[in-house]
Design a protein around this motif. Structure first.
Motif, PDB file in Angstrom:
ATOM      1  N   ARG A   4      10.010  13.091  -1.649  1.00  0.00           N
ATOM      2  CA  ARG A   4      10.095  14.217  -2.578  1.00  0.00           C
ATOM      3  C   ARG A   4       8.696  14.812  -2.785  1.00  0.00           C
ATOM      4  O   ARG A   4       7.728  14.087  -2.983  1.00  0.00           O
ATOM      5  CB  ARG A   4      10.649  13.735  -3.925  1.00  0.00           C
ATOM      6  CG  ARG A   4      10.862  14.859  -4.936  1.00  0.00           C
ATOM      7  CD  ARG A   4      11.648  14.345  -6.132  1.00  0.00           C
ATOM      8  NE  ARG A   4      10.868  13.410  -6.936  1.00  0.00           N
ATOM      9  CZ  ARG A   4      10.119  13.771  -7.989  1.00  0.00           C
ATOM     10  NH1 ARG A   4      10.052  15.036  -8.349  1.00  0.00           N
ATOM     11  NH2 ARG A   4       9.448  12.871  -8.677  1.00  0.00           N
ATOM     12  N   ASP A 136      -5.739   5.438 -15.037  1.00  0.00           N
ATOM     13  CA  ASP A 136      -4.980   6.633 -14.655  1.00  0.00           C
ATOM     14  C   ASP A 136      -5.855   7.880 -14.744  1.00  0.00           C
ATOM     15  O   ASP A 136      -6.720   7.984 -15.609  1.00  0.00           O
ATOM     16  CB  ASP A 136      -3.762   6.793 -15.570  1.00  0.00           C
ATOM     17  CG  ASP A 136      -2.757   5.683 -15.312  1.00  0.00           C
ATOM     18  OD1 ASP A 136      -2.796   5.098 -14.206  1.00  0.00           O
ATOM     19  OD2 ASP A 136      -1.947   5.400 -16.219  1.00  0.00           O
ATOM     20  N   SER A 209      -8.501   8.133   4.759  1.00  0.00           N
ATOM     21  CA  SER A 209      -7.053   8.105   4.970  1.00  0.00           C
ATOM     22  C   SER A 209      -6.278   8.186   3.652  1.00  0.00           C
ATOM     23  O   SER A 209      -5.194   8.753   3.592  1.00  0.00           O
ATOM     24  CB  SER A 209      -6.667   6.839   5.725  1.00  0.00           C
ATOM     25  OG  SER A 209      -7.226   5.713   5.076  1.00  0.00           O
ATOM     26  N   GLU A 210      -6.877   7.643   2.584  1.00  0.00           N
ATOM     27  CA  GLU A 210      -6.200   7.622   1.286  1.00  0.00           C
ATOM     28  C   GLU A 210      -5.820   9.011   0.796  1.00  0.00           C
ATOM     29  O   GLU A 210      -4.805   9.212   0.159  1.00  0.00           O
ATOM     30  CB  GLU A 210      -7.150   7.036   0.232  1.00  0.00           C
ATOM     31  CG  GLU A 210      -6.977   5.568  -0.011  1.00  0.00           C
ATOM     32  CD  GLU A 210      -7.854   5.134  -1.163  1.00  0.00           C
ATOM     33  OE1 GLU A 210      -7.652   5.652  -2.274  1.00  0.00           O
ATOM     34  OE2 GLU A 210      -8.743   4.308  -0.933  1.00  0.00           O
ATOM     35  N   LYS A 229       1.942  10.272  -8.244  1.00  0.00           N
ATOM     36  CA  LYS A 229       2.133   9.211  -9.236  1.00  0.00           C
ATOM     37  C   LYS A 229       1.013   8.175  -9.118  1.00  0.00           C
ATOM     38  O   LYS A 229       0.466   7.711 -10.110  1.00  0.00           O
ATOM     39  CB  LYS A 229       3.493   8.553  -8.997  1.00  0.00           C
ATOM     40  CG  LYS A 229       3.891   7.551 -10.051  1.00  0.00           C
ATOM     41  CD  LYS A 229       5.270   7.005  -9.731  1.00  0.00           C
ATOM     42  CE  LYS A 229       5.581   5.810 -10.597  1.00  0.00           C
ATOM     43  NZ  LYS A 229       6.818   5.148 -10.159  1.00  0.00           N
ATOM     44  N   HIS A 230       0.671   7.848  -7.898  1.00  0.00           N
ATOM     45  CA  HIS A 230      -0.332   6.812  -7.682  1.00  0.00           C
ATOM     46  C   HIS A 230      -1.747   7.296  -7.984  1.00  0.00           C
ATOM     47  O   HIS A 230      -2.544   6.579  -8.580  1.00  0.00           O
ATOM     48  CB  HIS A 230      -0.251   6.315  -6.239  1.00  0.00           C
ATOM     49  CG  HIS A 230      -1.245   5.240  -5.941  1.00  0.00           C
ATOM     50  ND1 HIS A 230      -1.127   3.973  -6.448  1.00  0.00           N
ATOM     51  CD2 HIS A 230      -2.393   5.262  -5.214  1.00  0.00           C
ATOM     52  CE1 HIS A 230      -2.155   3.247  -6.048  1.00  0.00           C
ATOM     53  NE2 HIS A 230      -2.945   4.001  -5.297  1.00  0.00           N
ATOM     54  N   ARG A 233      -1.785   9.953 -12.125  1.00  0.00           N
ATOM     55  CA  ARG A 233      -0.663   9.530 -12.945  1.00  0.00           C
ATOM     56  C   ARG A 233      -0.451  10.425 -14.168  1.00  0.00           C
ATOM     57  O   ARG A 233       0.678  10.783 -14.503  1.00  0.00           O
ATOM     58  CB  ARG A 233      -0.903   8.072 -13.402  1.00  0.00           C
ATOM     59  CG  ARG A 233       0.243   7.479 -14.214  1.00  0.00           C
ATOM     60  CD  ARG A 233       1.494   7.424 -13.346  1.00  0.00           C
ATOM     61  NE  ARG A 233       2.657   7.022 -14.121  1.00  0.00           N
ATOM     62  CZ  ARG A 233       3.235   5.841 -14.017  1.00  0.00           C
ATOM     63  NH1 ARG A 233       2.775   4.941 -13.165  1.00  0.00           N
ATOM     64  NH2 ARG A 233       4.301   5.539 -14.746  1.00  0.00           N
ATOM     65  N   TYR A 236       1.096  13.558 -13.092  1.00  0.00           N
ATOM     66  CA  TYR A 236       2.472  13.276 -12.665  1.00  0.00           C
ATOM     67  C   TYR A 236       3.396  13.154 -13.867  1.00  0.00           C
ATOM     68  O   TYR A 236       4.483  13.723 -13.897  1.00  0.00           O
ATOM     69  CB  TYR A 236       2.485  11.994 -11.836  1.00  0.00           C
ATOM     70  CG  TYR A 236       3.871  11.552 -11.430  1.00  0.00           C
ATOM     71  CD1 TYR A 236       4.504  12.148 -10.336  1.00  0.00           C
ATOM     72  CD2 TYR A 236       4.543  10.548 -12.118  1.00  0.00           C
ATOM     73  CE1 TYR A 236       5.773  11.755  -9.950  1.00  0.00           C
ATOM     74  CE2 TYR A 236       5.820  10.149 -11.744  1.00  0.00           C
ATOM     75  CZ  TYR A 236       6.424  10.762 -10.654  1.00  0.00           C
ATOM     76  OH  TYR A 236       7.690  10.378 -10.284  1.00  0.00           O
ATOM     77  N   GLU A 240       6.652  15.362 -14.854  1.00  0.00           N
ATOM     78  CA  GLU A 240       7.973  14.767 -15.104  1.00  0.00           C
ATOM     79  C   GLU A 240       8.503  15.196 -16.467  1.00  0.00           C
ATOM     80  O   GLU A 240       9.680  15.512 -16.619  1.00  0.00           O
ATOM     81  CB  GLU A 240       7.894  13.236 -15.022  1.00  0.00           C
ATOM     82  CG  GLU A 240       7.605  12.721 -13.631  1.00  0.00           C
ATOM     83  CD  GLU A 240       8.675  13.132 -12.612  1.00  0.00           C
ATOM     84  OE1 GLU A 240       9.827  12.699 -12.752  1.00  0.00           O
ATOM     85  OE2 GLU A 240       8.356  13.917 -11.686  1.00  0.00           O
TER      86      GLU A 240
END
Lengths: 248, 250
Positions: A4, A136, A209-210, A229-230, A233, A236, A240
Protein backbone atom coordinates in the motif's frame (compact mmCIF):
# COMPACT_ATOMS: atom_id res chain seq x y z
CA UNK A 1 -1.46 -4.84 2.06
CA UNK A 2 2.29 -4.49 2.36
CA UNK A 3 2.56 -2.66 -0.96
CA UNK A 4 0.00 0.00 0.00
CA UNK A 5 1.38 3.42 -0.96
CA UNK A 6 0.89 6.73 0.80
CA UNK A 7 1.36 10.12 -0.91
CA UNK A 8 4.54 11.94 0.07
CA UNK A 9 5.37 14.50 -2.62
CA UNK A 10 3.21 16.72 -4.81
CA UNK A 11 3.98 17.06 -8.50
CA UNK A 12 5.07 20.64 -7.89
CA UNK A 13 7.41 19.47 -5.14
CA UNK A 14 8.93 16.83 -7.40
CA UNK A 15 9.39 19.39 -10.16
CA UNK A 16 11.09 21.96 -7.94
CA UNK A 17 13.34 19.26 -6.48
CA UNK A 18 14.71 18.12 -9.83
CA UNK A 19 14.79 21.63 -11.26
CA UNK A 20 16.76 22.67 -8.20
CA UNK A 21 19.10 19.70 -8.55
CA UNK A 22 19.85 20.47 -12.19
CA UNK A 23 20.50 24.17 -11.50
CA UNK A 24 22.70 23.54 -8.45
CA UNK A 25 24.74 21.02 -10.39
CA UNK A 26 25.26 23.44 -13.27
CA UNK A 27 26.02 26.36 -10.95
CA UNK A 28 28.51 24.29 -8.96
CA UNK A 29 30.35 23.03 -12.03
CA UNK A 30 30.53 26.51 -13.59
CA UNK A 31 31.10 28.35 -10.30
CA UNK A 32 34.16 26.35 -9.33
CA UNK A 33 35.54 26.96 -12.83
CA UNK A 34 35.15 30.72 -12.35
CA UNK A 35 37.95 30.52 -9.80
CA UNK A 36 41.27 30.65 -11.60
CA UNK A 37 44.06 31.53 -9.23
CA UNK A 38 46.97 29.26 -8.23
CA UNK A 39 46.46 30.17 -4.57
CA UNK A 40 42.71 29.46 -4.57
CA UNK A 41 41.95 26.79 -7.20
CA UNK A 42 39.90 24.14 -5.38
CA UNK A 43 40.73 21.38 -7.90
CA UNK A 44 43.90 22.62 -9.57
CA UNK A 45 44.55 24.78 -12.62
CA UNK A 46 43.36 22.14 -15.11
CA UNK A 47 39.74 22.46 -14.01
CA UNK A 48 38.99 26.10 -14.90
CA UNK A 49 41.04 25.61 -18.07
CA UNK A 50 38.96 22.61 -19.16
CA UNK A 51 35.55 24.08 -18.32
CA UNK A 52 36.39 27.44 -19.86
CA UNK A 53 37.44 25.67 -23.05
CA UNK A 54 34.01 23.97 -23.19
CA UNK A 55 32.32 27.38 -22.89
CA UNK A 56 34.69 29.03 -25.41
CA UNK A 57 36.18 31.35 -22.82
CA UNK A 58 35.89 32.38 -19.19
CA UNK A 59 33.73 35.40 -20.10
CA UNK A 60 31.04 33.12 -21.60
CA UNK A 61 31.26 30.89 -18.55
CA UNK A 62 30.57 33.91 -16.34
CA UNK A 63 27.51 34.85 -18.40
CA UNK A 64 26.23 31.25 -18.35
CA UNK A 65 26.60 31.16 -14.55
CA UNK A 66 24.63 34.39 -14.23
CA UNK A 67 21.97 33.28 -16.69
CA UNK A 68 21.23 29.97 -14.98
CA UNK A 69 21.34 31.65 -11.57
CA UNK A 70 18.67 34.15 -12.66
CA UNK A 71 16.47 31.46 -14.25
CA UNK A 72 16.80 29.41 -11.06
CA UNK A 73 15.92 32.41 -8.92
CA UNK A 74 12.96 33.38 -11.12
CA UNK A 75 11.42 29.90 -11.02
CA UNK A 76 11.95 29.80 -7.27
CA UNK A 77 10.22 33.14 -6.78
CA UNK A 78 7.21 31.89 -8.75
CA UNK A 79 7.18 28.69 -6.71
CA UNK A 80 7.45 30.61 -3.43
CA UNK A 81 4.51 32.91 -4.21
CA UNK A 82 2.37 30.26 -5.85
CA UNK A 83 2.97 27.60 -3.22
CA UNK A 84 3.53 29.71 -0.11
CA UNK A 85 0.52 28.53 1.89
CA UNK A 86 0.21 25.03 0.58
CA UNK A 87 3.84 23.91 0.23
CA UNK A 88 6.44 26.40 1.37
CA UNK A 89 5.14 27.48 4.79
CA UNK A 90 4.45 23.92 5.99
CA UNK A 91 7.89 22.87 4.78
CA UNK A 92 9.67 25.73 6.56
CA UNK A 93 7.60 25.12 9.67
CA UNK A 94 8.40 21.42 9.62
CA UNK A 95 12.16 21.66 9.12
CA UNK A 96 12.65 24.38 11.73
CA UNK A 97 10.67 22.47 14.38
CA UNK A 98 13.01 20.46 16.55
CA UNK A 99 12.33 18.62 19.78
CA UNK A 100 15.73 18.49 21.48
CA UNK A 101 15.27 15.45 23.74
CA UNK A 102 13.94 13.16 21.08
CA UNK A 103 16.02 14.54 18.24
CA UNK A 104 19.44 14.58 19.91
CA UNK A 105 18.91 10.95 20.83
CA UNK A 106 17.91 10.18 17.25
CA UNK A 107 21.01 11.94 15.85
CA UNK A 108 23.38 10.00 18.10
CA UNK A 109 21.72 6.69 17.37
CA UNK A 110 21.34 7.24 13.63
CA UNK A 111 24.96 8.23 13.16
CA UNK A 112 26.10 5.13 15.02
CA UNK A 113 23.63 2.85 13.30
CA UNK A 114 24.64 4.08 9.84
CA UNK A 115 28.31 3.36 10.55
CA UNK A 116 28.44 0.41 12.96
CA UNK A 117 25.00 -1.21 12.67
CA UNK A 118 22.02 -1.60 14.97
CA UNK A 119 23.54 -4.13 17.36
CA UNK A 120 26.70 -2.20 18.06
CA UNK A 121 24.70 1.04 18.33
CA UNK A 122 22.47 -0.49 20.98
CA UNK A 123 25.54 -1.44 22.98
CA UNK A 124 27.25 1.91 22.58
CA UNK A 125 24.27 4.04 23.66
CA UNK A 126 23.58 2.03 26.82
CA UNK A 127 25.87 4.20 28.98
CA UNK A 128 23.77 7.18 27.89
CA UNK A 129 20.69 5.50 29.29
CA UNK A 130 19.18 4.84 25.85
CA UNK A 131 17.83 1.58 24.53
CA UNK A 132 18.51 0.36 20.99
CA UNK A 133 15.32 1.68 19.40
CA UNK A 134 15.14 4.72 17.18
CA UNK A 135 12.93 7.54 18.53
CA UNK A 136 9.93 8.20 16.27
CA UNK A 137 10.27 10.96 13.70
CA UNK A 138 7.84 13.14 11.77
CA UNK A 139 7.54 13.91 8.06
CA UNK A 140 11.25 14.71 8.15
CA UNK A 141 13.72 13.17 10.55
CA UNK A 142 16.02 15.57 12.39
CA UNK A 143 18.96 14.73 10.13
CA UNK A 144 16.91 15.82 7.14
CA UNK A 145 15.78 18.90 9.04
CA UNK A 146 19.30 20.02 9.90
CA UNK A 147 20.50 19.41 6.34
CA UNK A 148 17.53 21.37 4.99
CA UNK A 149 18.24 24.23 7.40
CA UNK A 150 21.86 24.33 6.24
CA UNK A 151 20.80 24.25 2.60
CA UNK A 152 18.26 27.04 3.03
CA UNK A 153 20.65 29.31 4.93
CA UNK A 154 23.48 28.44 2.53
CA UNK A 155 21.18 28.99 -0.44
CA UNK A 156 20.13 32.41 0.83
CA UNK A 157 23.79 33.31 1.38
CA UNK A 158 24.58 32.21 -2.18
CA UNK A 159 21.73 34.27 -3.62
CA UNK A 160 22.61 37.37 -1.58
CA UNK A 161 26.35 37.33 -2.23
CA UNK A 162 25.85 36.27 -5.84
CA UNK A 163 23.55 39.20 -6.44
CA UNK A 164 26.03 41.64 -4.89
CA UNK A 165 28.79 40.29 -7.13
CA UNK A 166 26.54 40.60 -10.18
CA UNK A 167 25.62 44.20 -9.38
CA UNK A 168 29.26 45.23 -8.98
CA UNK A 169 29.77 45.77 -12.69
CA UNK A 170 26.52 47.69 -13.07
CA UNK A 171 25.67 49.68 -9.96
CA UNK A 172 28.38 49.74 -7.32
CA UNK A 173 31.05 52.38 -6.85
CA UNK A 174 34.67 52.12 -5.76
CA UNK A 175 33.61 52.72 -2.16
CA UNK A 176 31.37 49.62 -2.16
CA UNK A 177 33.80 47.05 -3.52
CA UNK A 178 34.78 45.73 -0.09
CA UNK A 179 31.26 44.29 -0.10
CA UNK A 180 31.98 42.47 -3.35
CA UNK A 181 35.29 41.15 -2.03
CA UNK A 182 33.67 39.63 1.04
CA UNK A 183 30.77 38.38 -1.08
CA UNK A 184 33.18 36.25 -3.10
CA UNK A 185 34.63 34.70 0.04
CA UNK A 186 31.22 34.08 1.63
CA UNK A 187 29.87 32.71 -1.69
CA UNK A 188 32.74 30.22 -1.71
CA UNK A 189 32.11 29.16 1.91
CA UNK A 190 28.36 28.81 1.34
CA UNK A 191 28.96 26.75 -1.80
CA UNK A 192 31.39 24.55 0.13
CA UNK A 193 29.03 23.95 3.04
CA UNK A 194 25.98 23.27 0.84
CA UNK A 195 27.98 20.96 -1.43
CA UNK A 196 29.13 18.97 1.61
CA UNK A 197 25.49 18.66 2.72
CA UNK A 198 24.45 17.64 -0.79
CA UNK A 199 27.07 14.89 -0.86
CA UNK A 200 25.41 13.50 2.26
CA UNK A 201 21.95 14.02 0.77
CA UNK A 202 22.86 12.23 -2.46
CA UNK A 203 24.46 9.34 -0.58
CA UNK A 204 21.42 8.91 1.65
CA UNK A 205 18.94 9.07 -1.20
CA UNK A 206 20.64 7.36 -4.08
CA UNK A 207 23.17 4.98 -2.55
CA UNK A 208 21.99 4.06 0.93
CA UNK A 209 19.67 1.07 0.59
CA UNK A 210 17.52 2.02 3.60
CA UNK A 211 16.26 5.18 1.96
CA UNK A 212 15.62 3.66 -1.45
CA UNK A 213 11.82 4.14 -1.16
CA UNK A 214 12.36 7.84 -0.47
CA UNK A 215 14.48 8.09 -3.61
CA UNK A 216 11.81 6.39 -5.69
CA UNK A 217 9.16 8.68 -4.19
CA UNK A 218 11.00 11.65 -5.71
CA UNK A 219 9.78 10.26 -9.06
CA UNK A 220 6.46 8.63 -8.18
CA UNK A 221 5.35 10.88 -5.33
CA UNK A 222 4.43 7.98 -3.03
CA UNK A 223 6.16 5.77 -0.46
CA UNK A 224 5.08 2.34 0.83
CA UNK A 225 2.99 2.64 3.98
CA UNK A 226 5.38 0.27 5.74
CA UNK A 227 8.30 2.58 4.98
CA UNK A 228 6.37 5.60 6.26
CA UNK A 229 5.45 3.76 9.43
CA UNK A 230 8.99 2.61 10.10
CA UNK A 231 10.89 5.79 9.23
CA UNK A 232 8.40 8.60 9.85
CA UNK A 233 6.09 7.19 12.50
CA UNK A 234 4.70 10.52 13.72
CA UNK A 235 3.79 11.52 10.17
CA UNK A 236 2.34 8.08 9.48
CA UNK A 237 0.13 8.31 12.57
CA UNK A 238 -1.08 11.73 11.45
CA UNK A 239 -1.92 10.29 8.05
CA UNK A 240 -3.82 7.41 9.60
CA UNK A 241 -5.73 9.73 11.93
CA UNK A 242 -6.84 11.94 9.09
CA UNK A 243 -7.81 8.99 6.93
CA UNK A 244 -11.61 9.20 7.23
CA UNK A 245 -11.66 12.79 6.05
CA UNK A 246 -9.39 11.90 3.13
CA UNK A 247 -12.34 11.18 0.89
CA UNK A 248 -13.19 14.03 -1.46
CA UNK B 1 65.07 35.90 -23.66
CA UNK B 2 61.34 36.41 -23.54
CA UNK B 3 59.99 39.73 -24.68
CA UNK B 4 59.36 42.11 -21.79
CA UNK B 5 58.02 45.51 -22.65
CA UNK B 6 59.14 48.15 -20.20
CA UNK B 7 60.30 51.70 -19.78
CA UNK B 8 63.53 53.38 -18.89
CA UNK B 9 62.77 56.84 -17.54
CA UNK B 10 65.37 59.55 -17.29
CA UNK B 11 64.21 61.38 -14.19
CA UNK B 12 66.63 64.23 -14.85
CA UNK B 13 64.86 65.01 -18.10
CA UNK B 14 61.40 65.23 -16.53
CA UNK B 15 60.19 68.81 -16.08
CA UNK B 16 56.90 67.90 -14.37
CA UNK B 17 54.80 69.30 -17.23
CA UNK B 18 52.13 66.55 -16.84
CA UNK B 19 51.93 66.20 -20.62
CA UNK B 20 52.17 62.41 -20.26
CA UNK B 21 49.17 62.39 -17.93
CA UNK B 22 47.00 64.43 -20.27
CA UNK B 23 48.03 62.49 -23.38
CA UNK B 24 47.25 59.21 -21.62
CA UNK B 25 43.87 60.38 -20.45
CA UNK B 26 42.89 61.39 -23.97
CA UNK B 27 44.39 58.37 -25.75
CA UNK B 28 42.73 55.86 -23.44
CA UNK B 29 39.51 57.75 -22.69
CA UNK B 30 40.23 57.51 -18.98
CA UNK B 31 37.12 58.86 -17.25
CA UNK B 32 36.65 61.47 -14.51
CA UNK B 33 39.03 61.33 -11.61
CA UNK B 34 40.82 58.21 -12.89
CA UNK B 35 44.44 58.43 -14.01
CA UNK B 36 46.68 55.76 -15.52
CA UNK B 37 49.97 57.52 -14.89
CA UNK B 38 51.47 60.11 -12.63
CA UNK B 39 54.41 62.27 -11.77
CA UNK B 40 55.23 61.85 -8.14
CA UNK B 41 55.39 65.13 -6.22
CA UNK B 42 58.78 66.65 -6.66
CA UNK B 43 61.41 66.40 -3.96
CA UNK B 44 64.47 68.52 -3.36
CA UNK B 45 67.65 66.79 -4.50
CA UNK B 46 70.37 67.71 -2.01
CA UNK B 47 72.91 65.17 -3.21
CA UNK B 48 74.91 67.71 -5.19
CA UNK B 49 76.06 70.31 -2.66
CA UNK B 50 76.61 73.10 -5.11
CA UNK B 51 73.35 72.78 -7.04
CA UNK B 52 70.07 72.00 -5.32
CA UNK B 53 67.17 71.24 -7.64
CA UNK B 54 63.80 69.57 -7.83
CA UNK B 55 63.59 65.95 -8.97
CA UNK B 56 60.56 64.29 -10.48
CA UNK B 57 59.54 60.66 -10.72
CA UNK B 58 57.07 59.86 -13.50
CA UNK B 59 55.37 56.50 -13.24
CA UNK B 60 52.59 54.20 -14.39
CA UNK B 61 51.82 50.47 -14.15
CA UNK B 62 55.23 48.82 -13.79
CA UNK B 63 54.15 45.55 -15.55
CA UNK B 64 55.87 43.75 -12.67
CA UNK B 65 57.50 40.35 -12.98
CA UNK B 66 55.87 39.38 -9.66
CA UNK B 67 52.55 41.22 -9.97
CA UNK B 68 50.59 41.21 -6.70
CA UNK B 69 47.49 42.35 -8.63
CA UNK B 70 47.50 39.07 -10.58
CA UNK B 71 47.89 37.14 -7.33
CA UNK B 72 44.83 38.90 -5.89
CA UNK B 73 42.53 38.27 -8.88
CA UNK B 74 40.16 35.36 -8.17
CA UNK B 75 38.97 34.79 -11.75
CA UNK B 76 42.17 35.12 -13.72
CA UNK B 77 40.77 38.20 -15.46
CA UNK B 78 44.06 39.98 -14.93
CA UNK B 79 47.15 38.18 -16.14
CA UNK B 80 50.67 38.75 -17.31
CA UNK B 81 50.82 38.37 -21.07
CA UNK B 82 53.20 35.65 -22.15
CA UNK B 83 53.72 37.39 -25.49
CA UNK B 84 55.12 40.69 -24.24
CA UNK B 85 55.11 40.66 -20.44
CA UNK B 86 52.43 43.36 -20.13
CA UNK B 87 49.90 42.84 -17.31
CA UNK B 88 46.51 42.80 -19.04
CA UNK B 89 42.86 42.88 -17.92
CA UNK B 90 40.07 40.87 -19.56
CA UNK B 91 37.20 43.26 -18.88
CA UNK B 92 34.54 40.67 -19.70
CA UNK B 93 35.89 38.21 -17.17
CA UNK B 94 36.52 40.89 -14.52
CA UNK B 95 33.71 40.91 -11.96
CA UNK B 96 34.68 44.27 -10.52
CA UNK B 97 35.71 43.07 -7.06
CA UNK B 98 38.61 45.52 -6.87
CA UNK B 99 41.01 43.20 -5.07
CA UNK B 100 43.74 43.88 -7.64
CA UNK B 101 43.36 47.62 -7.03
CA UNK B 102 44.07 47.16 -3.36
CA UNK B 103 46.90 44.70 -4.00
CA UNK B 104 48.95 47.04 -6.20
CA UNK B 105 51.51 48.93 -4.07
CA UNK B 106 51.87 51.65 -6.72
CA UNK B 107 48.19 52.56 -6.88
CA UNK B 108 48.49 51.99 -10.61
CA UNK B 109 44.99 50.54 -10.83
CA UNK B 110 41.63 52.21 -10.48
CA UNK B 111 38.01 51.21 -10.78
CA UNK B 112 36.95 52.65 -14.12
CA UNK B 113 34.11 55.00 -13.18
CA UNK B 114 32.26 54.27 -16.42
CA UNK B 115 32.97 50.58 -17.01
CA UNK B 116 33.00 49.66 -13.31
CA UNK B 117 35.84 47.21 -13.78
CA UNK B 118 39.52 47.37 -12.88
CA UNK B 119 41.58 49.43 -15.30
CA UNK B 120 45.17 50.53 -15.68
CA UNK B 121 48.02 51.31 -18.04
CA UNK B 122 48.66 48.58 -20.61
CA UNK B 123 51.32 50.56 -22.47
CA UNK B 124 48.55 51.72 -24.83
CA UNK B 125 47.74 48.35 -26.35
CA UNK B 126 45.40 50.07 -28.82
CA UNK B 127 48.21 52.31 -30.09
CA UNK B 128 50.77 49.49 -30.11
CA UNK B 129 48.47 47.48 -32.34
CA UNK B 130 48.90 50.06 -35.07
CA UNK B 131 52.63 50.46 -34.51
CA UNK B 132 52.60 53.58 -32.32
CA UNK B 133 54.41 54.10 -29.05
CA UNK B 134 52.43 54.66 -25.86
CA UNK B 135 50.88 58.15 -25.77
CA UNK B 136 52.94 59.29 -22.76
CA UNK B 137 56.16 58.36 -24.56
CA UNK B 138 55.20 60.09 -27.82
CA UNK B 139 54.07 63.26 -26.12
CA UNK B 140 56.92 63.78 -23.67
CA UNK B 141 58.62 67.03 -24.76
CA UNK B 142 61.95 66.19 -23.12
CA UNK B 143 61.93 62.51 -24.14
CA UNK B 144 62.25 61.43 -20.53
CA UNK B 145 60.45 58.14 -21.23
CA UNK B 146 62.01 55.44 -23.39
CA UNK B 147 59.79 52.48 -24.28
CA UNK B 148 60.38 49.01 -25.72
CA UNK B 149 61.48 45.44 -25.11
CA UNK B 150 63.95 45.59 -22.24
CA UNK B 151 65.58 42.39 -23.48
CA UNK B 152 66.07 43.69 -27.01
CA UNK B 153 69.07 46.08 -27.21
CA UNK B 154 67.75 47.50 -30.47
CA UNK B 155 64.59 48.93 -28.83
CA UNK B 156 64.82 52.44 -27.31
CA UNK B 157 64.29 51.17 -23.76
CA UNK B 158 66.41 48.05 -24.30
CA UNK B 159 69.26 50.14 -25.64
CA UNK B 160 69.28 52.44 -22.59
CA UNK B 161 68.82 49.52 -20.24
CA UNK B 162 71.71 47.57 -21.78
CA UNK B 163 74.00 50.57 -21.76
CA UNK B 164 73.26 51.77 -18.23
CA UNK B 165 72.34 48.61 -16.36
CA UNK B 166 74.52 49.67 -13.45
CA UNK B 167 72.86 53.04 -12.92
CA UNK B 168 69.26 52.02 -13.73
CA UNK B 169 67.19 51.55 -10.58
CA UNK B 170 63.76 50.16 -9.76
CA UNK B 171 61.59 52.00 -7.28
CA UNK B 172 60.31 49.33 -4.88
CA UNK B 173 59.17 48.75 -1.35
CA UNK B 174 61.82 46.54 0.26
CA UNK B 175 59.17 44.43 2.03
CA UNK B 176 57.24 43.64 -1.14
CA UNK B 177 59.52 43.65 -4.15
CA UNK B 178 57.31 43.03 -7.16
CA UNK B 179 60.23 43.30 -9.59
CA UNK B 180 58.85 46.14 -11.72
CA UNK B 181 59.78 46.70 -15.36
CA UNK B 182 60.19 50.44 -15.17
CA UNK B 183 63.75 51.52 -14.58
CA UNK B 184 64.92 55.00 -13.65
CA UNK B 185 68.02 56.86 -14.66
CA UNK B 186 69.32 60.14 -13.26
CA UNK B 187 67.97 61.27 -9.91
CA UNK B 188 64.43 59.92 -9.46
CA UNK B 189 64.40 60.95 -5.81
CA UNK B 190 63.38 58.38 -3.22
CA UNK B 191 64.13 54.87 -4.52
CA UNK B 192 62.12 53.43 -1.69
CA UNK B 193 58.42 53.16 -2.56
CA UNK B 194 56.52 53.98 0.63
CA UNK B 195 53.54 51.65 0.13
CA UNK B 196 53.88 47.93 0.74
CA UNK B 197 51.87 45.48 -1.41
CA UNK B 198 48.98 44.16 0.62
CA UNK B 199 46.43 41.49 -0.14
CA UNK B 200 42.81 42.45 0.63
CA UNK B 201 41.56 40.92 3.90
CA UNK B 202 38.73 39.04 2.13
CA UNK B 203 41.35 37.35 -0.06
CA UNK B 204 43.62 36.45 2.88
CA UNK B 205 40.65 35.07 4.80
CA UNK B 206 39.60 32.96 1.81
CA UNK B 207 43.11 31.61 1.31
CA UNK B 208 44.00 30.99 4.95
CA UNK B 209 40.67 30.13 6.57
CA UNK B 210 37.85 29.47 4.10
CA UNK B 211 39.80 27.30 1.67
CA UNK B 212 41.31 24.91 4.23
CA UNK B 213 38.03 24.97 6.20
CA UNK B 214 35.97 23.87 3.21
CA UNK B 215 38.55 21.20 2.36
CA UNK B 216 38.40 19.80 5.91
CA UNK B 217 34.59 19.82 5.80
CA UNK B 218 34.59 17.97 2.46
CA UNK B 219 37.12 15.51 3.84
CA UNK B 220 35.04 14.81 6.93
CA UNK B 221 31.91 14.39 4.83
CA UNK B 222 33.79 12.06 2.49
CA UNK B 223 35.06 9.94 5.38
CA UNK B 224 31.56 9.81 6.88
CA UNK B 225 29.96 8.73 3.61
CA UNK B 226 32.66 6.12 3.00
CA UNK B 227 32.16 4.76 6.52
CA UNK B 228 28.43 4.43 5.89
CA UNK B 229 29.05 2.85 2.49
CA UNK B 230 31.49 0.39 4.01
CA UNK B 231 29.02 -0.56 6.71
CA UNK B 232 26.27 -0.97 4.13
CA UNK B 233 28.43 -3.33 2.09
CA UNK B 234 29.65 -5.34 5.09
CA UNK B 235 26.34 -5.60 6.97
CA UNK B 236 23.83 -6.38 4.27
CA UNK B 237 21.05 -7.34 6.70
CA UNK B 238 21.21 -4.81 9.47
CA UNK B 239 17.82 -5.27 11.11
CA UNK B 240 16.72 -3.02 13.98
CA UNK B 241 16.34 -4.49 17.46
CA UNK B 242 12.81 -5.69 17.83
CA UNK B 243 10.68 -3.14 19.58
CA UNK B 244 7.54 -2.61 17.56
CA UNK B 245 7.14 -6.37 17.77
CA UNK B 246 3.82 -6.32 19.57
CA UNK B 247 2.43 -4.01 16.87
CA UNK B 248 2.66 -6.89 14.46
CA UNK B 249 1.43 -6.05 11.00
CA UNK B 250 -1.14 -3.43 10.31
Amino acid sequence: MSSRQVPRHTRAGIFIHWFNAACWFFLLVTGVALISNPELNPLGAWYPKAVRAIFFGGENLLVAHWLVAFIWLAVWLVYLFWGMNRLVAPFINSIFTIEPNRDIQWMIKKNLQMTVGYKMMARLVKPLGYDGTMPDQGYYNVGQKLAAQGLIIGGLALVGTGFIMFTSKYFLTAADVWLVQWSITVHFIAAGVTTALLILHIYMAAISSEERPAFISMFTGTVPAEYAKHHHRLWYDELEDSKPSEVG
Amino acid sequence: MAKQLGMVIDANACIDCKGCMVACKVANQVPGDNWRNWIKDGAMDRSAKSKKRMVFQPGNCMQCDKPTCVTACPTGATYKSKADGVVMINRDLCIGCGQCIKACPYGARYRNEKLKVADKCDFCSNRREVGLEPACVSTCPTKARAFGDLNDPSSPAGKLYAAQKEEAVQVVNAQSDTDPNIYYLGAPGDKHWPVKAQMPSAFTFWKNVADPGVKVLMGLMGVGVLAMLGKQLVMKNDAPEEHHGEDGHE
